[in-house]
Design an enzyme around this catalytic site. Structure first.
Site, PDB file in Angstrom:
ATOM      1  N   ARG A  69      33.997  51.364  41.841  1.00 28.99           N
ATOM      2  CA  ARG A  69      32.642  50.584  41.495  1.00 28.99           C
ATOM      3  C   ARG A  69      32.111  51.026  39.904  1.00 28.99           C
ATOM      4  O   ARG A  69      31.531  50.201  39.383  1.00 28.99           O
ATOM      5  CB  ARG A  69      31.706  51.326  42.534  1.00 28.99           C
ATOM      6  CG  ARG A  69      30.376  50.683  42.382  1.00 28.99           C
ATOM      7  CD  ARG A  69      29.397  50.782  43.611  1.00 28.99           C
ATOM      8  NE  ARG A  69      28.274  50.382  43.703  1.00 28.99           N
ATOM      9  CZ  ARG A  69      27.202  51.041  43.816  1.00 28.99           C
ATOM     10  NH1 ARG A  69      27.045  52.206  43.900  1.00 28.99           N
ATOM     11  NH2 ARG A  69      25.738  50.112  43.933  1.00 28.99           N
ATOM     12  N   HIS A  73      30.390  48.298  37.681  1.00 22.47           N
ATOM     13  CA  HIS A  73      29.112  48.239  36.891  1.00 22.47           C
ATOM     14  C   HIS A  73      28.957  48.460  35.533  1.00 22.47           C
ATOM     15  O   HIS A  73      28.074  48.216  34.771  1.00 22.47           O
ATOM     16  CB  HIS A  73      28.213  49.518  37.710  1.00 22.47           C
ATOM     17  CG  HIS A  73      27.961  49.096  39.163  1.00 22.47           C
ATOM     18  ND1 HIS A  73      26.892  49.733  39.605  1.00 22.47           N
ATOM     19  CD2 HIS A  73      28.218  48.451  39.994  1.00 22.47           C
ATOM     20  CE1 HIS A  73      26.580  49.353  40.999  1.00 22.47           C
ATOM     21  NE2 HIS A  73      27.538  48.395  41.074  1.00 22.47           N
ATOM     22  N   VAL A  77      27.477  44.960  32.709  1.00 21.22           N
ATOM     23  CA  VAL A  77      26.521  45.224  31.818  1.00 21.22           C
ATOM     24  C   VAL A  77      26.638  45.635  30.429  1.00 21.22           C
ATOM     25  O   VAL A  77      27.250  46.867  30.299  1.00 21.22           O
ATOM     26  CB  VAL A  77      25.650  46.329  32.567  1.00 21.22           C
ATOM     27  CG1 VAL A  77      24.015  46.605  31.735  1.00 21.22           C
ATOM     28  CG2 VAL A  77      25.108  45.946  33.943  1.00 21.22           C
ATOM     29  N   GLY A  79      29.083  44.720  29.032  1.00 19.58           N
ATOM     30  CA  GLY A  79      30.746  44.479  28.625  1.00 19.58           C
ATOM     31  C   GLY A  79      31.392  46.100  28.997  1.00 19.58           C
ATOM     32  O   GLY A  79      30.850  46.965  29.222  1.00 19.58           O
ATOM     33  N   ASP A  81      32.249  49.063  28.167  1.00 13.09           N
ATOM     34  CA  ASP A  81      32.006  49.759  26.856  1.00 13.09           C
ATOM     35  C   ASP A  81      31.335  51.093  27.285  1.00 13.09           C
ATOM     36  O   ASP A  81      30.675  51.713  26.379  1.00 13.09           O
ATOM     37  CB  ASP A  81      31.032  49.080  25.808  1.00 13.09           C
ATOM     38  CG  ASP A  81      29.529  48.957  26.621  1.00 13.09           C
ATOM     39  OD1 ASP A  81      29.454  49.193  27.804  1.00 13.09           O
ATOM     40  OD2 ASP A  81      28.775  48.645  25.705  1.00 13.09           O
ATOM     41  N   SER A  83      28.713  51.935  28.680  1.00 16.04           N
ATOM     42  CA  SER A  83      27.296  51.972  28.539  1.00 16.04           C
ATOM     43  C   SER A  83      26.690  52.555  29.669  1.00 16.04           C
ATOM     44  O   SER A  83      25.793  53.201  29.813  1.00 16.04           O
ATOM     45  CB  SER A  83      26.770  50.600  28.334  1.00 16.04           C
ATOM     46  OG  SER A  83      27.210  49.919  29.182  1.00 16.04           O
ATOM     47  N   GLU A  96      21.266  52.637  31.431  1.00 16.42           N
ATOM     48  CA  GLU A  96      21.832  52.126  32.666  1.00 16.42           C
ATOM     49  C   GLU A  96      21.910  52.901  33.921  1.00 16.42           C
ATOM     50  O   GLU A  96      21.715  52.422  34.991  1.00 16.42           O
ATOM     51  CB  GLU A  96      23.180  51.446  32.619  1.00 16.42           C
ATOM     52  CG  GLU A  96      23.232  50.225  31.650  1.00 16.42           C
ATOM     53  CD  GLU A  96      24.490  49.853  30.953  1.00 16.42           C
ATOM     54  OE1 GLU A  96      25.489  49.866  32.049  1.00 16.42           O
ATOM     55  OE2 GLU A  96      24.447  49.282  30.066  1.00 16.42           O
ATOM     56  N   ASN A 102      22.463  51.864  40.059  1.00 13.94           N
ATOM     57  CA  ASN A 102      23.261  52.848  39.883  1.00 13.94           C
ATOM     58  C   ASN A 102      22.836  54.257  40.249  1.00 13.94           C
ATOM     59  O   ASN A 102      23.504  55.298  40.674  1.00 13.94           O
ATOM     60  CB  ASN A 102      23.411  53.040  38.354  1.00 13.94           C
ATOM     61  CG  ASN A 102      24.319  51.973  37.729  1.00 13.94           C
ATOM     62  OD1 ASN A 102      25.119  51.448  38.323  1.00 13.94           O
ATOM     63  ND2 ASN A 102      23.962  51.456  36.549  1.00 13.94           N
ATOM     64  N   HIS A 201      35.238  46.720  48.826  1.00 11.36           N
ATOM     65  CA  HIS A 201      34.328  47.279  49.877  1.00 11.36           C
ATOM     66  C   HIS A 201      35.118  47.574  51.059  1.00 11.36           C
ATOM     67  O   HIS A 201      34.745  47.921  52.260  1.00 11.36           O
ATOM     68  CB  HIS A 201      33.296  46.306  50.210  1.00 11.36           C
ATOM     69  CG  HIS A 201      32.172  46.002  49.161  1.00 11.36           C
ATOM     70  ND1 HIS A 201      31.289  45.073  49.305  1.00 11.36           N
ATOM     71  CD2 HIS A 201      31.890  46.613  48.059  1.00 11.36           C
ATOM     72  CE1 HIS A 201      30.460  45.115  48.177  1.00 11.36           C
ATOM     73  NE2 HIS A 201      30.838  46.175  47.474  1.00 11.36           N
ATOM     74  N   THR A 202      36.276  47.705  50.934  1.00 10.44           N
ATOM     75  CA  THR A 202      37.134  48.377  52.090  1.00 10.44           C
ATOM     76  C   THR A 202      37.254  49.837  51.939  1.00 10.44           C
ATOM     77  O   THR A 202      37.916  50.665  52.616  1.00 10.44           O
ATOM     78  CB  THR A 202      38.551  47.910  51.894  1.00 10.44           C
ATOM     79  OG1 THR A 202      39.576  48.432  52.909  1.00 10.44           O
ATOM     80  CG2 THR A 202      39.055  48.276  50.594  1.00 10.44           C
ATOM     81  N   THR A 252      39.271  51.805  58.264  1.00  6.78           N
ATOM     82  CA  THR A 252      40.118  52.596  57.449  1.00  6.78           C
ATOM     83  C   THR A 252      39.138  52.957  56.343  1.00  6.78           C
ATOM     84  O   THR A 252      39.288  52.351  55.240  1.00  6.78           O
ATOM     85  CB  THR A 252      41.408  51.888  56.906  1.00  6.78           C
ATOM     86  OG1 THR A 252      40.753  50.697  56.408  1.00  6.78           O
ATOM     87  CG2 THR A 252      42.300  51.465  58.129  1.00  6.78           C
TER      88      THR A 252
END
Ligand code: HEM
Ligand code: NAG
Length: 329
Positions: A69, A73, A77, A79, A81, A83, A96, A102, A201-202, A252
């Site tokens: 994730r 994220h 935002v 790119g 990089d 951040s 961020e 977050n 989202h598994t 699972t």
């Protein structure tokens, strides 16, 4: 003039222009990134990240979900990089990582710190934090699901990190299909990328506050038995002091596999954004292919992760290699 404009255009805008809105994405556009970028600069780099991520995921598979994730994220935002890693400072008190998408849910920061510490010992000042996130997300995919792929590298770290931009660019769990497609298109990613990447989202978890108001407090298409189970795990009105977490994939929970798509078909998913994948014939077809054809999703997930990891990357003089991932040099 035209070439000057092109030079300052971010890579992802060029990808949008090339890919078109509903065109199936072509081969990974890696935007100047290279597989094996560190082979002659820091030969141990990828092995170091892999070892640190492996240790962390064996201790807690949820951290692997967090790292996958984190790449999303980070990339959406400013790119890809790093951040998302910058800590608050007096000059920039709201980076961020304090943005609502977050904070407090994003996890795995300490794994990136541990990897970066080991990387700086081996090759000081060479491996960017942005590449470290990309390698870590790739390695987490491997440890959680045996989904193995090459991750091109060569990203530089950015210096801008603004909490409010997370809400501008990261899709919310309440989004419908057209809003989801729009937020991925804004980053140069196609409809199928959105469907395929949602398969993450598994694994992992969600706080109750991310779905209770939208999916349990009002009528929804959620399976009654899943809704009953979630009502048993969540307060009717989650608050910051009372906001437990539940598994995204109850079947699972720690395996990166195509079970997510079978859950979508069975209306056993948490978010409006997950359920939305059934609301157009084209995306519903993608869901059933991912659910039913062995290897179909894994194949596409590898490529979509590489494309996502190429969004608006910084190279040349657009960034730096941070010494400490939590602060600009
Ligand atoms: C399509 C739009 C998406 C929306 C609206 C969305 C939204 C969310 C939300 C609300 C959570 C739960 C956070 C919490 O309350 O703790 C979550 C968790 C998660 N998301 Fe997404 N997401 C999307 C796409 C993605 C993508 C593209 C990836 C990565 C490829 C991803 C990977 C994950 C993972 C692995 C978790 C579990 C994290 C953990 O256990 O720490 N998501 N997502
Ligand atoms: C999807 O959401 C957007 C933004 O909230 C809204 O303008 C649009 O009407 C919605 N589309 C559908 C098909 O419900």
């Amino acid at each position: 003039m035209a070439s000057k404009v092109a030079a300052v255009l971010s890579c992802a805008l060029l990808v949008v222009a090339a890919a078109g809105y509903y065109t199936p994405p072509g081969p990974a556009a890696t935007c100047g990134l290279k597989v094996g970028y560190y082979h002659d600069r820091c030969p141990q780099a990828e092995a170091i990240v892999q070892r640190v991520v492996g240790d962390a995921v064996r201790r807690n598979p949820g951290v692997g979900a967090g790292l996958i994730r984190m790449l999303f994220h980070d990339c959406f935002v400013e790119g890809c990089d790093a951040s998302v890693l910058l800590d608050p400072t007096p000059a920039n008190p709201q980076p961020e990582k304090l943005g609502a998408p977050n904070n407090p849910s994003l996890r795995g920061f300490e794994v990136i710190d541990a990897a970066k510490t080991a990387l700086e010992l081996a090759c000081p000042g060479v491996v960017s934090c942005a590449d470290t996130i990309a390698f870590a997300a790739r390695d987490a995919s491997s440890f959680l699901g045996g989904v193995d792929f090459d991750m091109p590298a060569g990203r530089l770290d950015g210096r801008v990190s603004i909490a409010s931009r997370t809400l501008d660019f990261l899709p919310a769990p309440t989004f419908n299909l057209s809003a989801l497609v729009g937020s991925f298109a804004a980053k140069g990613l196609g409809v199928e990328d959105m469907v395929v990447l949602s398969g993450a989202h598994t694994v992992g978890r969600s706080h109750c506050s991310s779905f209770v108001p939208d999916r349990l407090a009002v009528p929804s298409d959620m399976s009654p038995s899943l809704a009953a189970s979630l009502r048993g795990q969540c307060p009717a009105s989650p608050s910051s002091g009372n906001d437990p977490t539940v598994a995204q994939d109850a079947v699972t929970p720690d395996a990166l596999d195509s079970q997510y798509y079978r859950n979508v078909l069975a209306h056993r998913v948490l978010f409006t954004s997950d359920a939305a994948l059934l609301t157009s014939p084209a995306t519903a077809r993608m869901v059933s292919d991912n659910a039913n054809i062995p290897g179909w999703w894994e194949d596409r997930f590898k490529k979509a992760m590489v494309r996502m990891a190429s969004v608006e990357v910084k190279t040349g003089n657009q960034g730096e290699v941070r010494r400490n991932c939590r602060a600009v040099n």
